[in-house]
Design an enzyme around this catalytic site. Structure first.
Site, PDB file in Angstrom:
ATOM      1  N   HIS A 111      -8.362  -5.032  -0.855  1.00  0.00           N
ATOM      2  CA  HIS A 111      -7.135  -4.337  -0.458  1.00  0.00           C
ATOM      3  C   HIS A 111      -6.444  -5.122   0.638  1.00  0.00           C
ATOM      4  O   HIS A 111      -6.963  -5.254   1.757  1.00  0.00           O
ATOM      5  CB  HIS A 111      -7.442  -2.919   0.028  1.00  0.00           C
ATOM      6  CG  HIS A 111      -6.208  -2.082   0.205  1.00  0.00           C
ATOM      7  ND1 HIS A 111      -5.427  -1.671  -0.839  1.00  0.00           N
ATOM      8  CD2 HIS A 111      -5.614  -1.599   1.327  1.00  0.00           C
ATOM      9  CE1 HIS A 111      -4.409  -0.951  -0.398  1.00  0.00           C
ATOM     10  NE2 HIS A 111      -4.496  -0.907   0.928  1.00  0.00           N
ATOM     11  N   SER A 119       0.823  -1.196   0.000  1.00  0.00           N
ATOM     12  CA  SER A 119       0.000   0.000   0.000  1.00  0.00           C
ATOM     13  C   SER A 119       0.868   1.262   0.000  1.00  0.00           C
ATOM     14  O   SER A 119       1.659   1.475  -0.907  1.00  0.00           O
ATOM     15  CB  SER A 119      -0.959  -0.066   1.188  1.00  0.00           C
ATOM     16  OG  SER A 119      -2.083   0.745   0.986  1.00  0.00           O
ATOM     17  N   ASP A 153      -9.539  -3.789  -6.098  1.00  0.00           N
ATOM     18  CA  ASP A 153      -9.036  -3.105  -4.907  1.00  0.00           C
ATOM     19  C   ASP A 153      -9.778  -1.775  -4.732  1.00  0.00           C
ATOM     20  O   ASP A 153      -9.729  -0.918  -5.606  1.00  0.00           O
ATOM     21  CB  ASP A 153      -7.538  -2.845  -5.059  1.00  0.00           C
ATOM     22  CG  ASP A 153      -6.872  -2.399  -3.763  1.00  0.00           C
ATOM     23  OD1 ASP A 153      -7.484  -1.619  -3.009  1.00  0.00           O
ATOM     24  OD2 ASP A 153      -5.722  -2.815  -3.527  1.00  0.00           O
TER      25      ASP A 153
END
Length: 411
Positions: free
Chosen positions: A374, A217, A345
């Site tokens: 995610h 991320s 996502d």
């Protein structure tokens, strides 16, 4: 960017909580994917081969696709998310954060004081200094925004790498993972100063070991920016990017829509919790800082507007997001890089992936799964409570690089 690169832990109602108390579960036996991917090849005069293949449920592209696809096992099989859990991207994201097991790991913490008098926390696995040789490969892990060494996705890959003889260290950014805050500055999507110092510190400590890094991320965005900035001089032998938002302007647009506003509010609460803990450091800041606005932010964007973008010298929050996007760095990456994304996502939109630059770069390969949410990827041999589907692929890639690096060094 204090935005979309995150799934730092849905614990407590603040979905991406930064609590330093973590759940410990016994480490279950790690089941690796062992089926070898069948690669069809034929030769005529030794120079004609059928390109390696992958299952059509997966998107696999990149200038280094044919180089690395043969060693990424099981990509000739369909991506099958765990029944029911993978039906909805939000459900998968939340389930993984709440219910994925967190392997027990004992850490030995090292606090690194940076050149600007800031602090980051490096969590090494306790006992590895005695167990491993000085030339054991080193893996630096970069968690998502507000994440740290307590997060389940960090620990699952850490345990897998350690079981294969790797030395692993978790890089807890300023204020994350209970890292001390000693200056009125946190970290951001564009700030690479701490990354430079951490890599240099690790390399100095283990000068004969090969270095690698994995980022998730926001950590992935920082890592790819670092790879692009260092380019041909990068001291890392290879890297992996997971759930990278890449284009932070696009990520910001989606972050403020529909169900994503739940993530936004929860993450904002998590940021404010850390900010208020260290509020006294920020009280006397001058210039464009809007500390009251940041302290009472209702969204990540408001927090970034009042604090983050000013701390790092951007004219506006949009200027910050635009210039911090790692999508612009891909073309300058000169080390092997595996990127893994999920098409659904909610926080790292698939339309932000810099596909053309990845295709044009002979060092990069991209895998996009049809589902995964995610930091979810609840699929594969250890689903639904074990390691993400991505972990065996990550280690196959890294071990291939390390084998090549070791052979080159011994030649």
């Amino acid at each position: 960017m204090a935005l979309a690169a995150t799934n730092a832990s849905f614990r407590s109602l603040a979905i991406f909580s930064t609590t330093t108390s973590c759940r410990h579960h016994p480490v279950s036996s790690v089941r690796l994917f062992t089926t070898t991917m069948s690669i069809s090849s034929s030769s005529s005069d030794g120079d004609s081969r059928t390109p390696p293949h992958h299952h059509p449920s997966l998107e696999v592209i990149g200038g280094a696709r044919d180089t690395y696809l043969p060693i990424l096992k099981n990509l000739d099989r369909p991506y099958n998310p765990f029944p029911l859990l993978g039906h909805n991207r939000h459900f998968e994201t939340i389930f993984a954060s709440f219910f994925r097991t967190t392997p027990y790991v004992r850490y030995k913490r090292e606090c690194l004081r940076t050149k600007d008098d800031g602090s980051v926390a490096l969590d090494w696995v306790a006992g590895d200094s005695r167990r491993l040789s000085l030339d054991s490969p080193i893996l630096i892990l970069l968690p998502g925004l507000t994440g740290g060494s307590e997060d389940s996705y960090i620990r699952h890959l850490l345990v897998r790498a350690r079981n294969k003889g790797w030395r692993v260290v978790v890089f807890n950014s300023r204020s994350c993972g209970n890292s001390p805050v000693t200056t009125p500055q946190f970290y951001s999507a564009s700030f690479l100063g701490d990354m430079y110092e951490v890599v240099a510190h690790v390399a100095t400590r283990y000068p004969i070991a090969n270095l690698y890094a994995v980022g998730w991320s926001l950590g992935a965005n920082i890592l790819v920016n670092y790879l692009g900035q260092e380019s041909q001089d990068c001291p890392l032998n290879g890297a992996v990017s997971l759930c990278n938002p890449f284009n932070l302007v696009i990520a910001d647009e989606d972050f403020r829509k529909g169900f994503n506003t739940i993530y936004d509010k929860a993450l904002t609460r998590s940021l404010l919790k850390s900010f208020r803990k260290h509020a006294s450091l920020f009280e006397e800041l001058e210039g464009e800082f809007d500390i009251p606005s940041a302290a009472n932010a209702k969204t990540v964007r408001e927090f970034d507007q009042g604090l983050t973008r000013v701390s790092f010298g951007f004219k506006s929050v949009d200027d910050y997001y635009s210039k911090s996007s790692s999508s612009d760095a891909i073309k300058n990456v000169h080390r092997p890089l595996l990127c893994i994304q999920a098409a659904n996502d909610p926080i790292a939109p698939a339309r932000g992936i810099p596909r053309k630059d990845i295709k044009d770069n002979p060092n990069c390969v991209l895998i996009v799964t049809p589902k995964g949410g995610h930091l979810g990827w609840i699929a594969g041999a250890e689903a639904p409570l074990g390691a993400p589907w991505t972990d065996p692929l990550v280690m196959d890639f890294l071990e291939h690089l390390e084998k090549g690096a070791s052979q080159s060094a011994g030649a």
